[in-house]
Every structure is written in C-alpha cells, then in structure tokens.
Design an enzyme around this catalytic site. Structure first.
Site, short mmCIF file in Angstrom:
data_model
loop_
_atom_site.label_atom_id
_atom_site.label_comp_id
_atom_site.label_asym_id
_atom_site.label_seq_id
_atom_site.Cartn_x
_atom_site.Cartn_y
_atom_site.Cartn_z
N ARG A 28 -33.39 -18.78 70.34
CA ARG A 28 -32.77 -19.05 71.64
C ARG A 28 -31.25 -19.16 71.54
O ARG A 28 -30.58 -19.39 72.53
CB ARG A 28 -33.36 -20.32 72.25
N VAL A 29 -30.71 -19.03 70.32
CA VAL A 29 -29.25 -18.96 70.16
C VAL A 29 -28.85 -17.49 70.06
O VAL A 29 -27.88 -17.05 70.64
CB VAL A 29 -28.80 -19.76 68.93
#
Length: 510
Positions: A371-372
C-alpha cells in the site's frame, strides 16, 4: 486432600492476609492466594497499575511477575519465571516500575531472551540504557511519509511489492512455504548492499535448533554484526512469548530514535496470539471468536504501530516491520490473519501450490499488495517494472489454457510465452539477494523481449550469463545504475543490446 488440610490452608491464608493488613496495609503489599500455570492471583496491592512489575517472595529467592488483570479485590499477575517455587501465602511487593529491557549497540551480534539475558553463552550484557517494553507509538505529527526504499534483494518483491523504510509489510502463508526465507534474505541484503540497517529478528516459540542454524548462517554471510536475535522456545513460559516482540521492538526503537534505520522481523505473530490466548484464558478473561480474547486486535496493533518513519525534527530514523503470520490451508480470512492484514501496509502472500510447482519464492501476484508502492521504489527498478504485476497476474489466469495452445490467438500466445519467461526469471535461490543493477538488467531483458527466443528452461542460465557479461565489460555503468537513479537512454540501450547478444548465444546453442 482431606477436609482438615483444606481448612488449615484456608486459615493460614486468612492469617497471612490479616498480618499484612495490620503491619503494612494492602496498598503496597499483597499475598498470593492461589497459583498455577504461570499465573498468580494476589490479594491486596490496591495501588498496582497495569503491566507494573511485582516481586513475589519464595523460599528460593524472589520471582518477578507483572500485573495483567486488575480486579476489585485481587490482581492476576503473570510470572516471568517458573511457578514451582511460588506458593499460596507468599508475600508480594510492588517494584514501582514497569518492565524495562536493555537497549543499545552493545546488543548487536548477540542472541538474547526477551529480558535481555544472553542465550549464546557469551558475556552478560551490560548496556548504558534501558527502554520501557510497552511504549506508546509515535503520533502522526512525529512521522513522515514512507519514501526511502528498503531493498530486499528479491526481484519479485522489489519490482512488484516494494517495501519502504518505516513500512509494515506482512509475510503470510501456510507453514513451510518460505516465509522465514524471505525475511532472512532481506537481512542478508542489508549487509551485502551496506545499507547500515540494523536487523532485529524475534523468534516467538521457535525451536532453538532452528535459531542456532539461523545464527550460523548469518555469521557465514557476515550479517550477525548488525543483527540482534531475541529468541524464545516452545518450552518457555507464555509470558516470555508474549513479551518477546514488545521487548525486541524497544531494542529496535533505540536505533530509530538515534537517526538510524532498523528492520524488525516477527517470526511469527500467530504463536504470539496463541501465547496471549493461553494467558488470557488462565486469567479468566471471557473468550470470543476462536477462543481469543476481545482485545487480541489491540495486542498486535499497538505493537505494529510502533514501526514508523520519523520526521526530520525527530532525526529521520525508521523502524520497518516484517511480521509473519502462518495460515491454515491458505485461509487468509481467519481471525488473526485478517486482523494483521488490516493493521499492516500490505502483504506478501505465499501460495502452497506455487511452492510445490517449484516457483520459489512462491509469491501470489494477485493476493499480494504494497500500500506504499511506488513511493518507496527506486527509480531504476520502477522504470522497468511498470507492467510486471499485471502481466504476471494475466499469465497465471491464462496458464491453465496453455495446454490448448493451438486454439489460442497470437496475442494470448505471446502473453503466455512472456509470462513463462517472467515466472522463470522471478525464481530465486535462497541466500542470493540481487543488487539494484542486477534486478534492473534481469527485468529489462525479459520485459523488452530480448529473451523471447530463449527457451523458458534456459532463462536462468541466460540471466546468469547476462549479469556476468555486464559485470566484466560494463562495470562502471552498472556501478552508476546501482545508485538507484533512473538509467539514461545509453545505459538502457547497452543492457538491451547485451541481453539480445546473450539470448542469441543461447538460441544458437539449441
């Protein structure tokens, strides 16, 4: 036991409580009412706080414990040692402190238990500082967005699911699918690439023989000098298994708070949750789903929230977490897996089927996510891995139709052919993490179509030949590429030309 002995025991306990009430009061001192399975129930200690350290007197010296249940008329305390010498009627005193462990550079290269005691047969550990085991996580204003890459050296991860310093990336899968192997390769890569990242590996309820093998391997790879190993075995009390990840995180936070970078590996949090469940049931806490107590989510959230990339005002250090969770028959929708998935910033899911097909690391392109993402990816790897995840996902969907090759149109055939070569390329032996330039050159060779003529079974050989050729003939350009900056057109053309020449050699060798 006869009625007489029970009556005598009851009278003895009443006498001990009355004596304490008269002499010391019950604010600072208490008495053990009953004890068993590593838990002591204590009458008194009205001023004791949650997680406060207690000292229980016994005929063979004192035993430490910490308060976990604070009820109206008694306390449930978890012992930090054996309960053999603790008996009903023993006096308990408050220490006035919460649990602390040693922290600092003195721990590097050592194997210790969660309380900082050496397990490697070395000298007793003497550090200048100690840290509180249960620390509050850094607030939002003290954090900075994750933007620096933490290279694992594993092509499939760095290209498709990049991890940044300060991120929390879950490694999840069935037992014996290579979860710990991913974590160890990441530790080795930090030493090989000289990143300066300190590794903190927490073995929660792992066999000590496994830990010994790991230590030996890390010494061979020259990684142990920048590593702390906190180990607990299945025979240790549940209290030590419960404390292990918190104590290790405190040790990692020392480096984060001193403008350095640390990597936490929790192996594994499934056993941690089981140890907490055992303690909770013994403390008579009401069981919920799968017999876990209702606060089991908080157990892991308050642990993983401590991993962060600090703001520049706080020194810019980072603590990165790679928690490991073991699933049963690939069920990632079970209680503990879903809990940790919702806490972390992405997960790397290892599929059992892929593992037994010989695709190792057995990373699922569909169920894994970061999710980064691109924010923490080096520009060099980002420039060549844009369509990698989509291409691999499409190939895995179409792979089942590969046996009907004659019925497929040309675009589908080419997609399957490219996917086969990509799958072969992403296979990577353990203990062999790749540097940035090696990853860029390897991915570029397949994604540009340079290896399209190489049979899938020879892709790894072609990759090795390409990397060897680039090392011998273009060392300066590769050193420049290893900085992580986006390659210029000249370097890109050079890699493609060398890749095509290498592939031609393998095609002619058929």
């Amino acid at each position: 036991m006869s009625d007489l002995s029970i009556t005598e025991l009851s009278n003895d306990l009443r006498a001990a409580v009355e004596k304490l009430e008269r002499r010391d009061g019950l604010e600072e001192v208490g008495v053990v009412v009953r004890v068993g399975d590593g838990v002591a129930w204590i009458h008194g200690l009205r001023k004791a706080g949650y997680s406060e350290m207690l000292e229980i007197e016994s005929p063979h010296g004192s035993v430490d414990a910490f308060a976990l249940n604070l009820l109206e008329d008694e306390i449930g305390a978890v012992l930090l040692g054996s309960d053999k010498n603790v008996i009903a009627g023993a006096t308990v005193r408050r220490k006035g402190t919460v649990l602390e462990v040693p922290v600092g550079p003195e721990l590097l290269g050592r194997v210790i238990d969660p309380l900082g005691r050496p397990l490697d047969g070395g000298e007793p550990i003497k550090t200048k500082q100690t840290g509180i085991v249960e620390r509050e996580a850094i607030g939002v204003m003290g954090r900075k967005s994750v933007h620096e890459p933490l290279m694992t050296g594993i092509v499939a991860i760095d290209a498709m699911f990049p991890i940044g310093r300060g991120q929390r990336e879950l490694i999840i899968g069935d037992r014996q699918t290579g979860k710990t192997a991913l974590a160890i390769d990441t530790m080795i890569n930090q030493a090989r690439q000289k990143t300066g990242v300190v590794n903190v590996y927490v073995a929660i309820g792992q066999k000590l023989s496994k830990v010994a093998r790991l230590v030996e391997r890390l010494k061979q790879e020259g990684v142990m000098d920048q590593t702390i190993i906190v180990a607990t075995s299945p025979s240790d009390p549940a209290s030590l298994l419960y404390l292990a990840p918190y104590a290790a995180t405190t040790m990692g936070e020392y480096f984060r708070d001193n403008s350095q970078h640390a990597l936490m590996i929790y192996d594994d949090l499934t056993k941690h949750a089981v140890a907490y469940r055992q303690m909770s049931l013994l403390l008579r806490r009401p069981p919920g789903r799968e017999a876990y107590p209702g606060d089991v989510f908080y157990l892991h959230s308050r642990l993983l929230e401590r991993s962060a990339k600090l703001s520049d005002e706080l020194g810019g250090g980072s603590l990165t977490a790679l928690p490991i969770i073991e699933t049963q028959a690939g069920d990632i929708s079970a209680y503990i897996p879903t809990n940790v998935i919702s806490i972390t910033d992405g997960q790397i899911f290892l599929e059992t089927d892929l593992f037994y097909q010989g695709i190792r690391p057995a990373i699922s392109a569909g169920l894994s996510v970061s999710r980064v993402g691109g924010a923490a990816q080096t520009k060099a790897v980002k420039s060549v891995s844009g369509n990698l995840k989509l291409g691999l996902s499409q190939f895995r969907e179409l792979a089942s139709f590969a046996q009907f090759g004659s019925d497929l149109d040309e675009s589908t055939k080419s997609l399957i052919d490219r996917g086969q070569r990509l799958t072969e390329l992403l296979k990577q032996p353990q203990y062999q993490p790749l540097s940035i330039w090696q990853q860029v050159a390897s991915i570029s060779a397949v994604s540009t179509g340079a290896f399209d003529e190489v049979p899938p079974s020879r892709v790894k050989d072609a990759q090795a030949a390409l990397l060897s050729k680039l090392t011998s003939d273009h060392a300066d350009e590769m050193k420049q590429l290893d900085s992580g900056d986006k390659p210029d057109e000249k370097t890109t053309a050079l890699i493609e030309k060398t890749a095509r020449a290498t592939a031609k050699g393998f095609k002619e060798a058929l």
